[in-house]
Design an enzyme around this catalytic site. Structure first.
Site, PDB file in Angstrom:
ATOM      1  N   ASP A  74     -40.621 -32.459 -36.402  1.00 48.65           N
ATOM      2  CA  ASP A  74     -40.961 -33.840 -36.775  1.00 48.65           C
ATOM      3  C   ASP A  74     -42.367 -34.234 -36.320  1.00 48.65           C
ATOM      4  O   ASP A  74     -42.651 -35.415 -36.116  1.00 48.65           O
ATOM      5  CB  ASP A  74     -39.942 -34.840 -36.200  1.00 48.65           C
ATOM      6  CG  ASP A  74     -38.503 -34.463 -36.499  1.00 48.65           C
ATOM      7  OD1 ASP A  74     -38.217 -34.170 -37.669  1.00 48.65           O
ATOM      8  OD2 ASP A  74     -37.680 -34.443 -35.569  1.00 48.65           O
ATOM      9  N   LYS A 108     -46.019 -32.233 -39.922  1.00 52.92           N
ATOM     10  CA  LYS A 108     -46.604 -31.068 -40.596  1.00 52.92           C
ATOM     11  C   LYS A 108     -46.822 -31.314 -42.084  1.00 52.92           C
ATOM     12  O   LYS A 108     -47.794 -30.840 -42.661  1.00 52.92           O
ATOM     13  CB  LYS A 108     -45.698 -29.848 -40.389  1.00 52.92           C
ATOM     14  CG  LYS A 108     -45.605 -29.401 -38.938  1.00 52.92           C
ATOM     15  CD  LYS A 108     -44.690 -28.200 -38.774  1.00 52.92           C
ATOM     16  CE  LYS A 108     -43.231 -28.536 -39.021  1.00 52.92           C
ATOM     17  NZ  LYS A 108     -42.664 -29.473 -38.023  1.00 52.92           N
TER      18      LYS A 108
END
Length: 419
Positions: free
Chosen positions: A13, A16
């Site tokens: 999380d 990316k």
């Protein structure tokens, strides 16, 4: 040419999806090398928001080739749904996506087995997303899995039935009640959809591509969830670190160029497992609210805490990070004091190393910084940044011994400063 890599350095999380979307314009190809539809990458641009799970984040870049590598596990139903969503943007997924024949398939009974394992674990459950990821990788390692290339075999349905029967027996052994035929017809229909894609020998495709053109590899989850080097057993089922790039795409380590390591200016985690800097107070709740820390796929609230530089330095080392990318710095704009963990107290001794036994009692030692108390979201040049924020950046670079090359100050593509 080189294969540059984007990796998450925390528990996933990290953001990316946005960074791959930003970088993808510089690469003619983007490849996913591991993970499955439990990994939701959020993208925001032109007033639109998207979450991609199996499709690489380069899908929205005109002319980019997107590769689903051998290390990925693929749910045909979820994949078809994703393709339908991008089609609404006028994008033909079949033109832009290539799928490795060696990627493994997630069966409907894999999801049932996932739920059965979690139910049997009781309080010891790992917090699975119940997408069938773990059982699919288990079948892969035990050499019972079905691969994408198998869908072209004349006896594919017989192979499917054999694996399904194996799963049904395992589910019965766990005393879990379910309908083993649930969603099977939809899954088989999605298999027919999958046959319309360009199915490739990934290792040949990628290596031949790199002879002439660069490629960006995109990791799922984060390095602290790596099955070997993460906070075991509260990890994912694949290699989320740099080694997974080579095995997931079939390339040699010498092909790897830049390693972009992404981290948030604070820490989050979903599900069970150790989290030394976790906050259970109003500060933690404030970070969760400002950062909108809820799972892109599951919607589950994420656990929140201060930035852990001990863990970050550990993953920087393992991944050989060359360029750091810091996300969500703007979420700390309104804090009077900002803390970062610079060492641990474990068994009464101070250490700057990530311990083997992450279930041990770990007390974080913090270094405090004065907050910048200024809205960063509209800033697009480094010289606009407040001095307090620049000091915060310099401290991290000195500690980690790697430069922070990109700073994200919001979810949109343009809310990015490159240094």
């Amino acid at each position: 040419m080189k294969l540059d890599v984007v990796l998450g350095l925390q528990w996933g999380d990290e953001g990316k999806g946005k960074i791959v979307d930003v970088l993808a314009g510089r690469y003619p190809a983007v490849a996913r090398f591991q993970g499955g539809p439990n990994a939701g990458h959020s993208l925001h641009f032109n007033g639109h928001s998207f979450v991609v799970r199996s499709i690489p984040s380069g899908i929205f870049r005109e002319g980019a080739t997107n590769i689903i590598g051998s290390g990925v596990v693929l749910d045909p139903v979820t994949f078809r749904e994703e393709c339908g969503n991008v089609a609404k943007m006028g994008i033909d997924a079949k033109e832009r996506i290539r799928i490795s024949k060696k990627a493994h398939l997630i069966l409907p009974t894999h999801k049932l087995l996932d739920a059965a394992n979690e139910a049997a674990a009781g309080k010891g459950k790992i917090g699975s997303t119940l997408k069938g990821i773990g059982p699919t990788y288990t079948d892969k390692i035990s050499r019972h899995g079905l691969r994408v290339g198998d869908i072209l075999a004349p006896d594919f349905k017989e192979r499917f039935a054999k694996l399904k029967a194996r799963h049904i027996q395992q589910i019965k052994d766990l005393d879990y009640q379910c309908d083993p035929d649930e969603n099977e017809a939809e899954w088989m229909d999605a298999i027919e959809f999958l046959k319309g894609f360009n199915l490739i020998d990934c290792e040949y495709f990628v290596n031949e591509w790199l002879e002439e053109k660069p490629m960006l590899a995109e990791g799922a989850q984060g390095s602290l969830l790596d099955v070997d080097y993460g906070s075991y057993p509260f990890v994912t089922s694949s290699s989320t670190t740099i080694g997974g790039v080579c095995t997931g795409l079939g390339v040699a380590p010498s092909k790897v160029g830049h390693v972009y390591g992404i981290f948030k200016a604070y820490c989050t985690r979903v599900g069970s497992g150790p989290f030394p800097t976790e906050l259970f107070d109003e500060t933690g709740e404030k970070i969760r609210k400002i950062g909108n820390e809820f799972g892109a796929v599951t919607g589950r609230p994420r656990r929140t805490g201060w930035l852990d530089l001990v863990a970050l330095k550990y993953t920087v080392m393992i991944d050989g990070v060359t360029d750091l990318i810091m996300m969500k710095s703007d979420c700390l704009d309104s804090f009077e004091t900002i803390k970062v963990c610079t060492s641990y107290i474990v068994d009464g001794k101070e250490t700057d190393q990530f311990p083997f036994d992450t279930a041990a009692e770990i007390t974080p030692v913090y270094t405090e910084f004065k907050g910048w108390n200024q809205d960063l979201t509209g800033m697009r040049k480094e010289e606009e940044l407040p001095d307090a924020f620049k000091e915060y950046i310099k401290f991290m670079e000195d500690y980690l011994k790697v430069p922070i090359k990109i700073i994200s100050l919001g979810p949109d593509r343009e809310a990015t400063i490159e240094r």
